[in-house]
Write a protein that holds these residues in place. Structure first.
Motif, PDB file in Angstrom:
ATOM      1  N   ARG A 162      15.643  60.436  34.248  1.00 54.45           N
ATOM      2  CA  ARG A 162      17.078  60.616  34.036  1.00 54.45           C
ATOM      3  C   ARG A 162      17.880  59.494  34.699  1.00 54.45           C
ATOM      4  O   ARG A 162      18.842  58.971  34.128  1.00 54.45           O
ATOM      5  N   ALA A 192      20.179  56.588  32.846  1.00 58.00           N
ATOM      6  CA  ALA A 192      21.577  56.375  33.220  1.00 58.00           C
ATOM      7  C   ALA A 192      21.826  54.921  33.595  1.00 58.00           C
ATOM      8  O   ALA A 192      22.862  54.340  33.247  1.00 58.00           O
ATOM      9  N   ILE A 206      28.459  57.367  30.623  1.00 61.19           N
ATOM     10  CA  ILE A 206      27.479  58.361  31.015  1.00 61.19           C
ATOM     11  C   ILE A 206      28.168  59.708  31.095  1.00 61.19           C
ATOM     12  O   ILE A 206      29.192  59.863  31.761  1.00 61.19           O
TER      13      ILE A 206
END
Length: 317
Positions: A217, A221, A231
């Motif tokens: 993750r 990002a 984001i």
């Protein structure tokens, strides 16, 4: 890409010496780290040491090390004194004893290294590895490096040897320090717990099954930031309070959930039932048929640019 050796040493016990190469078994450098930046212009920040008493930055040449033996009281050591206390690094691990492999609690495990035979060490390496594997024992000894002395455990794995650094006894807390009340376990509860364990049991540990979702993750990002995309952060679930439930009911529910197969769609109704419940277009009210007709499309409007040549043509007549 071939692994790169980080050093060499000799495993020695009695009159036996086995030259080996040392390889790091883990990749701590793969951790994602962020730098401290100035919010105004995004430039890197540098660390400064500030004197608590005078409130001014202190240059590195004016810094010394000290040990706090009482509140705000220190004894100072010079770099030469600190260097003299360090353990002299050795290029050998002295094996002192062999113990059953399962007698070493994994809570003592620290950093791990792979060992591979160095020049002239292939035969004693293979002999030592097989002897450890068949005896189901591991070798314990000491190894000095980077100014420190370590306890090490050498154990045989499928393809070679692993040298595991161990923590000292005073570095590991005892579980007896915890207040764990003695609780009676009923036979029925224990039976259900065994069934649940059996349903979720595997033959061996497969580390590839477990993925670092947090790392993935963060990497996603970072990539979005690099590409200039926004984001969107998903709201995490709010932590709920602890819920007291019946242990037997929880075990039964877990067994039922594990035993149930994948969710399926409800079975289709028989054609006769569908035909009986559905009306033909002739039987349906006219209002319903009218409502189901698709709306008429509005006539296409020609663009103004397409209409202008015709207007100019008529003006020239």
């Amino acid at each position: 890409m071939a692994a790169r050796s980080i050093g060499s040493l000799t495993l020695s016990f009695g009159l036996v010496a086995i030259p080996v190469k040392l390889y790091s078994a883990t990749e701590s450098g793969r951790a994602i780290s962020f730098n401290m930046l100035h919010k105004a212009d995004g430039s890197r920040l540098k660390q400064q040491y500030v004197c608590v008493k005078e409130g001014v930055p202190v240059e590195r040449d004016d810094i010394v090390k000290g040990y706090e033996f009482a509140k705000d009281q220190y004894v100072i050591f010079t770099p030469e004194e600190l260097k003299a206390m360090e353990e002299v690094g050795t290029h050998s691990a002295e094996i002192s004893e062999f113990v059953p492999l399962d007698s070493v609690d994994p809570v003592y495990f620290d950093k791990a290294y792979y060992l591979a035979p160095d020049k002239g060490g292939a035969k004693p390496y293979a002999l030592f590895t097989r002897a450890l594997r068949e005896s189901k024992r591991c070798a314990l000894g000491r190894w000095a490096a980077r100014g420190k002395q370590y306890i090490v455990m050498v154990r045989a794995v499928e393809d070679g040897l692993v040298m595991q650094q161990l923590l000292y006894a005073n570095e590991v807390r005892s579980i007896r320090e915890l207040e764990i009340p003695g609780t009676e376990v009923k036979e029925g509860e224990l039976k259900l717990a065994h069934q649940l364990i059996d349903q979720q049991s595997s033959e061996a540990f497969d580390p590839t099954v477990y993925k670092d979702e947090v790392r993935a993750r963060i990497e996603a990002a970072i990539q979005k930031k690099v590409e200039g995309q926004e984001i969107t952060l998903a709201d995490g679930a709010e932590p709920g309070g602890a819920q007291v439930i019946d242990l037997m009911e929880a075990l039964r529910a877990s067994l039922e959930r594990k035993g149930a197969g994948p969710s399926r769609q409800p079975p289709a109704r028989p054609l006769e039932v569908q035909a009986a419940n559905e009306e033909t277009p002739q039987e349906q009210p006219a209002a319903q048929q009218q409502a189901r007709k698709p709306p008429r499309r509005a006539p296409a409007v020609e663009p103004a640019e397409a209409a202008q040549p015709a207007i100019r043509g008529r003006a020239r007549k």
